[in-house]
Design a protein around this motif. Structure first.
Motif, PDB file in Angstrom:
ATOM      1  N   GLN A  46      54.634  55.249 -68.242  1.00 25.54           N
ATOM      2  CA  GLN A  46      56.081  55.395 -68.115  1.00 25.54           C
ATOM      3  C   GLN A  46      56.495  55.747 -66.688  1.00 25.54           C
ATOM      4  O   GLN A  46      57.566  55.329 -66.226  1.00 25.54           O
ATOM      5  CB  GLN A  46      56.598  56.445 -69.105  1.00 25.54           C
ATOM      6  N   LEU A  47      55.655  56.503 -65.979  1.00 28.86           N
ATOM      7  CA  LEU A  47      55.928  56.767 -64.566  1.00 28.86           C
ATOM      8  C   LEU A  47      55.924  55.464 -63.779  1.00 28.86           C
ATOM      9  O   LEU A  47      56.797  55.232 -62.927  1.00 28.86           O
ATOM     10  CB  LEU A  47      54.885  57.733 -63.995  1.00 28.86           C
ATOM     11  N   TYR A  51      60.288  55.770 -65.036  1.00 30.05           N
ATOM     12  CA  TYR A  51      60.817  57.016 -65.602  1.00 30.05           C
ATOM     13  C   TYR A  51      60.307  58.206 -64.781  1.00 30.05           C
ATOM     14  O   TYR A  51      59.188  58.167 -64.260  1.00 30.05           O
ATOM     15  CB  TYR A  51      60.366  57.188 -67.055  1.00 30.05           C
ATOM     16  N   ASP A  52      61.123  59.256 -64.693  1.00 31.55           N
ATOM     17  CA  ASP A  52      60.645  60.458 -64.017  1.00 31.55           C
ATOM     18  C   ASP A  52      59.942  61.365 -65.033  1.00 31.55           C
ATOM     19  O   ASP A  52      60.126  61.242 -66.242  1.00 31.55           O
ATOM     20  CB  ASP A  52      61.795  61.209 -63.336  1.00 31.55           C
ATOM     21  N   LYS A  53      59.142  62.287 -64.528  1.00 33.83           N
ATOM     22  CA  LYS A  53      58.293  63.117 -65.385  1.00 33.83           C
ATOM     23  C   LYS A  53      59.120  63.955 -66.358  1.00 33.83           C
ATOM     24  O   LYS A  53      58.749  64.117 -67.527  1.00 33.83           O
ATOM     25  CB  LYS A  53      57.442  64.038 -64.499  1.00 33.83           C
ATOM     26  N   THR A  55      62.006  63.255 -67.735  1.00 36.44           N
ATOM     27  CA  THR A  55      62.520  62.397 -68.809  1.00 36.44           C
ATOM     28  C   THR A  55      61.406  62.047 -69.791  1.00 36.44           C
ATOM     29  O   THR A  55      61.619  62.034 -71.010  1.00 36.44           O
ATOM     30  CB  THR A  55      63.122  61.111 -68.222  1.00 36.44           C
ATOM     31  N   ILE A  56      60.222  61.769 -69.267  1.00 32.56           N
ATOM     32  CA  ILE A  56      59.080  61.429 -70.127  1.00 32.56           C
ATOM     33  C   ILE A  56      58.695  62.621 -70.996  1.00 32.56           C
ATOM     34  O   ILE A  56      58.476  62.481 -72.211  1.00 32.56           O
ATOM     35  CB  ILE A  56      57.882  60.969 -69.270  1.00 32.56           C
ATOM     36  N   PHE A  59      61.147  63.082 -73.768  1.00 35.86           N
ATOM     37  CA  PHE A  59      60.977  62.073 -74.822  1.00 35.86           C
ATOM     38  C   PHE A  59      59.777  62.408 -75.698  1.00 35.86           C
ATOM     39  O   PHE A  59      59.846  62.325 -76.932  1.00 35.86           O
ATOM     40  CB  PHE A  59      60.823  60.683 -74.211  1.00 35.86           C
ATOM     41  N   ALA A 165      56.448  53.592 -76.321  1.00 36.00           N
ATOM     42  CA  ALA A 165      57.061  53.320 -75.019  1.00 36.00           C
ATOM     43  C   ALA A 165      58.253  52.382 -75.172  1.00 36.00           C
ATOM     44  O   ALA A 165      59.303  52.567 -74.549  1.00 36.00           O
ATOM     45  CB  ALA A 165      56.027  52.727 -74.067  1.00 36.00           C
ATOM     46  N   GLN A 168      61.290  54.234 -76.285  1.00 38.46           N
ATOM     47  CA  GLN A 168      62.023  54.915 -75.219  1.00 38.46           C
ATOM     48  C   GLN A 168      62.946  53.937 -74.499  1.00 38.46           C
ATOM     49  O   GLN A 168      64.113  54.265 -74.229  1.00 38.46           O
ATOM     50  CB  GLN A 168      61.050  55.565 -74.224  1.00 38.46           C
ATOM     51  N   ASP A 169      62.443  52.734 -74.216  1.00 40.24           N
ATOM     52  CA  ASP A 169      63.295  51.718 -73.583  1.00 40.24           C
ATOM     53  C   ASP A 169      64.450  51.326 -74.502  1.00 40.24           C
ATOM     54  O   ASP A 169      65.599  51.218 -74.059  1.00 40.24           O
ATOM     55  CB  ASP A 169      62.466  50.479 -73.263  1.00 40.24           C
ATOM     56  N   GLN A 172      67.466  53.665 -74.830  1.00 42.21           N
ATOM     57  CA  GLN A 172      68.349  53.630 -73.663  1.00 42.21           C
ATOM     58  C   GLN A 172      69.150  52.340 -73.615  1.00 42.21           C
ATOM     59  O   GLN A 172      70.353  52.353 -73.349  1.00 42.21           O
ATOM     60  CB  GLN A 172      67.517  53.789 -72.389  1.00 42.21           C
TER      61      GLN A 172
END
Length: 344
Positions: A46-47, A51-53, A55-56, A59, A165, A168-169, A172
């Motif tokens: 995800q990075l 995505y930033d840490k 946000t991950i 989630f 994963a 998560q997409d 959004q």
């Protein structure tokens, strides 16, 4: 769409795995280490996706382990023999509901069938088999289901971690409330039971309201199911399956389909085809596969065509595909000839 174990031997292995996972606690360092490895792999992916840490991590914190998910995936309905499997789905109640759904959304179904070149009865059958036309969409938390399978279920961890994963997409992209998402134990959701990757890649805004809403819009679901079949190579007007003669005897030198692309041609089945199948025999070079259905009185054998294989892209079980096909034919007959009644 749910992807399930395919054999009793594999099922036994998964049951052993699930019992081991039940004891996955501080006393089981290896399982904890493996879970930690899975989570780090997810974070790294995800990075890399942007995505930033923070946000991950947030989630990840939304998901919780659910033992019921492990129990469900290790005891699928598709492990049943055909004579116990099909009565679950091929019922008079489901047929009546399907005809009502078809009548209510006839214009939408016809539009989707024409636009995506998929028979209307297949669209109606899929939604009926999957969720009884929206009445049974699943009570599992989607985020918990995918979290559990992606981080605690080694046989399919890579696949379900990828779906986590995609979730998560998806949340959004479609502005979904992750806490309210309910679905199957495998994280499938909506009228057509799309897993997150399928939702992202095949869902369409068929009602043109600016959203691809498979959770609340039957119209979007109808278009999306049709698009899924179109994108996977459905051939409108082509056959799906036909029962072979000498049904209790397996055709010589032909292997029962095991999930791969069709390895035979219709030509290989000609000695076993019914005499009324001239149109099929005229396409002797078309791809074909052998289907085995376990009945109480002995096995049935069927020839499956490319369209049968396409149904298995929705759910890989040949039992599922056969249930969809037979239900679709009952729907078509009842819808075309309402004067005959609606008996399944």
């Amino acid at each position: 769409m749910t992807f399930l174990p395919k054999s009793i031997s594999r099922l036994s292995l998964l049951l052993v795995t699930s019992f081991g996972l039940m004891a996955c606690s501080s006393s089981n360092v290896a399982s904890e280490a493996q879970t930690a490895q899975y989570k780090q792999a997810f974070i790294d992916k995800q990075l890399a996706a942007g995505y930033d840490k923070k946000t991950i991590d947030f989630f990840l914190s939304q998901g919780h382990y659910n033992q019921a998910v492990i129990n469900a995936i290790t005891t699928p309905w598709e492990a049943k023999p055909w004579d116990q499997y099909y009565p679950i789905f091929l019922t008079q109640k489901r047929l009546d509901a399907g005809l009502t759904f078809w009548d209510e959304y006839q214009d939408t179904i016809e539009k989707a069938a024409e636009q995506y070149q998929v028979e209307p009865e297949i669209i109606v059958a899929i939604i009926g088999i999957e969720t009884f036309y929206g009445k049974i969409m699943g009570n599992y938390s989607v985020v918990d289901a995918l979290y559990t399978l992606g981080f605690y279920y080694p046989p399919r961890a890579d696949f379900f971690r990828s779906e986590f994963a995609n979730l998560q997409d998806l949340t959004q992209e479609e502005h979904l409330d992750i806490k309210s998402l309910k679905g199957s134990y495998a994280g499938a959701m909506g009228y057509g039971q799309f897993i997150p990757s399928s939702y992202r890649h095949y869902a369409v805004d068929f009602d043109q309201d600016g959203r691809r809403d498979l959770l609340n819009s039957p119209i979007d679901a109808i278009g999306s199911v049709a698009n899924y079949f179109h994108q996977h190579g459905w051939q409108q007007g082509a056959p799906v399956a036909i029962q072979l003669e000498q049904t209790n005897n397996k055709p010589d030198n032909l292997n029962v389909w095991a999930g791969k692309k069709p390895e035979y041609q219709v030509l290989d089945f000609i000695p076993y085809l019914p005499s009324s199948s001239n149109s099929i025999q005229n396409n002797a070079l078309n791809p074909a596969l052998l289907i085995e259905l376990e009945q109480a009185s002995g096995n049935e054998y069927w020839l499956g065509f490319n369209n049968f294989y396409v149904i298995t892209r929705y759910n890989r079980s040949p039992l599922y595909a056969m249930a969809v096909y037979q239900f679709s034919q009952a729907l078509k007959d009842a819808h075309t000839h309402p004067d005959r009644g609606t008996n399944l």
